[in-house]
Design a protein around this motif. Structure first.
Motif, PDB file in Angstrom:
ATOM      1  N   LEU A 216       0.823  -1.214   0.000  1.00  0.00           N
ATOM      2  CA  LEU A 216       0.000   0.000   0.000  1.00  0.00           C
ATOM      3  C   LEU A 216       0.858   1.266   0.000  1.00  0.00           C
ATOM      4  N   ASP A 217       1.992   1.231   0.679  1.00  0.00           N
ATOM      5  CA  ASP A 217       2.893   2.392   0.680  1.00  0.00           C
ATOM      6  C   ASP A 217       3.335   2.725  -0.740  1.00  0.00           C
ATOM      7  N   LEU A 218       3.619   1.695  -1.527  1.00  0.00           N
ATOM      8  CA  LEU A 218       4.024   1.924  -2.910  1.00  0.00           C
ATOM      9  C   LEU A 218       2.821   2.277  -3.784  1.00  0.00           C
ATOM     10  N   LEU A 219       1.660   1.761  -3.442  1.00  0.00           N
ATOM     11  CA  LEU A 219       0.444   2.086  -4.187  1.00  0.00           C
ATOM     12  C   LEU A 219       0.115   3.575  -4.073  1.00  0.00           C
ATOM     13  N   ILE A 220       0.287   4.148  -2.875  1.00  0.00           N
ATOM     14  CA  ILE A 220      -0.021   5.577  -2.725  1.00  0.00           C
ATOM     15  C   ILE A 220       1.043   6.455  -3.378  1.00  0.00           C
ATOM     16  N   GLU A 221       2.142   5.844  -3.827  1.00  0.00           N
ATOM     17  CA  GLU A 221       3.144   6.560  -4.629  1.00  0.00           C
ATOM     18  C   GLU A 221       2.859   6.392  -6.121  1.00  0.00           C
TER      19      GLU A 221
ATOM     20  N   THR B 272      -6.726  -8.146  -0.603  1.00  0.00           N
ATOM     21  CA  THR B 272      -7.003  -8.434   0.808  1.00  0.00           C
ATOM     22  C   THR B 272      -7.036  -7.137   1.615  1.00  0.00           C
ATOM     23  N   ALA B 273      -6.124  -6.233   1.323  1.00  0.00           N
ATOM     24  CA  ALA B 273      -6.092  -4.942   2.012  1.00  0.00           C
ATOM     25  C   ALA B 273      -7.338  -4.130   1.671  1.00  0.00           C
ATOM     26  N   ARG B 274      -7.770  -4.181   0.409  1.00  0.00           N
ATOM     27  CA  ARG B 274      -8.980  -3.462  -0.006  1.00  0.00           C
ATOM     28  C   ARG B 274     -10.185  -3.958   0.788  1.00  0.00           C
ATOM     29  N   ASP B 275     -10.279  -5.275   0.952  1.00  0.00           N
ATOM     30  CA  ASP B 275     -11.386  -5.847   1.727  1.00  0.00           C
ATOM     31  C   ASP B 275     -11.292  -5.430   3.193  1.00  0.00           C
ATOM     32  N   ALA B 276     -10.072  -5.414   3.761  1.00  0.00           N
ATOM     33  CA  ALA B 276      -9.893  -5.041   5.164  1.00  0.00           C
ATOM     34  C   ALA B 276     -10.249  -3.569   5.392  1.00  0.00           C
TER      35      ALA B 276
ATOM     36  N   VAL C  21      -6.735   5.949  -1.211  1.00  0.00           N
ATOM     37  CA  VAL C  21      -7.174   7.145  -0.488  1.00  0.00           C
ATOM     38  C   VAL C  21      -7.429   6.815   0.984  1.00  0.00           C
ATOM     39  N   THR C  22      -8.116   5.715   1.239  1.00  0.00           N
ATOM     40  CA  THR C  22      -8.422   5.314   2.613  1.00  0.00           C
ATOM     41  C   THR C  22      -7.140   4.998   3.380  1.00  0.00           C
ATOM     42  N   TYR C  23      -6.230   4.259   2.733  1.00  0.00           N
ATOM     43  CA  TYR C  23      -4.976   3.902   3.403  1.00  0.00           C
ATOM     44  C   TYR C  23      -4.167   5.155   3.742  1.00  0.00           C
ATOM     45  N   ARG C  24      -4.096   6.109   2.813  1.00  0.00           N
ATOM     46  CA  ARG C  24      -3.332   7.331   3.079  1.00  0.00           C
ATOM     47  C   ARG C  24      -3.908   8.088   4.273  1.00  0.00           C
ATOM     48  N   ARG C  25      -5.233   8.170   4.352  1.00  0.00           N
ATOM     49  CA  ARG C  25      -5.876   8.871   5.467  1.00  0.00           C
ATOM     50  C   ARG C  25      -5.588   8.163   6.789  1.00  0.00           C
ATOM     51  N   LEU C  26      -5.668   6.839   6.795  1.00  0.00           N
ATOM     52  CA  LEU C  26      -5.403   6.086   8.020  1.00  0.00           C
ATOM     53  C   LEU C  26      -3.923   6.156   8.401  1.00  0.00           C
TER      54      LEU C  26
END
Length: 172
Positions: A26-31, A55-59, A70-75
């Motif tokens: 996810l860290d690389l995805l937000i890049e 799996t992360a998308r479902d979590a 977007v959700t991961y960056r906010r969290l």
């Protein structure tokens, strides 16, 4: 509820459900990296990257890849705060008392070397170095005394021989 429409407790639970491997992807995805680029950077297969992101998308309860990012960056901004090691933080600077009572800038012609201020060691060193320090132990003091006596004896004998030589030269 906050602006995103989710409860803080739900957000914390979502954050805790993510594994370290999912967070790495996810860290690389937000890049804005593609699955192929993420796979190369993490040295894993593209299929594994896609599986971790799904799996992360479902979590996170997201509907697609963009919402997941977007959700991961906010969290991440809320729950992944870096704690600082006290060793790395410089000490708070302290104020030093001014030598000038009125606080005015110093007259450069009146300034003296700061090493000559009271309570500080003078920059003028003794020609004998540390020989005349008062904190030598007994053996050191005896050694220094014997050495000084030896030097004095040699100087006197040298002075006598020079005197004798001069006397002989003048008498001839």
């Amino acid at each position: 509820m906050d602006d995103s429409g989710s409860h803080p407790l739900e957000d914390e639970e979502r954050w805790k459900r993510l594994t370290d491997k999912q967070r790495a992807c996810l860290d690389l995805l937000i890049e804005h990296k593609t699955s192929k680029e993420i796979a190369r950077l993490l040295d894993i297969s593209k299929h594994t990257v896609d599986q971790r992101l799904t799996t992360a998308r479902d979590a996170l309860g997201a509907s697609d890849r963009n919402e997941t990012a977007v959700t991961y960056r906010r969290l991440k901004q809320t729950y992944d705060r870096m704690t600082y090691d006290a060793v790395g933080i410089p000490p708070t600077p302290t104020l030093v008392r001014s030598e000038f009572p009125d606080g005015s800038p110093p007259n450069l012609m009146e300034l003296q070397d700061s090493s000559e201020l009271p309570g500080r060691l003078s920059s003028k060193r003794s020609p004998f170095g540390d020989l005349l320090r008062p904190d030598h132990n007994s053996a050191g003091r005896i050694g220094i005394t014997l050495a000084l006596i030896g030097v004095i004896v040699l100087i006197s004998l040298g002075g006598l021989s020079i005197g004798q030589t001069l006397t002989e030269l003048l008498t001839r």
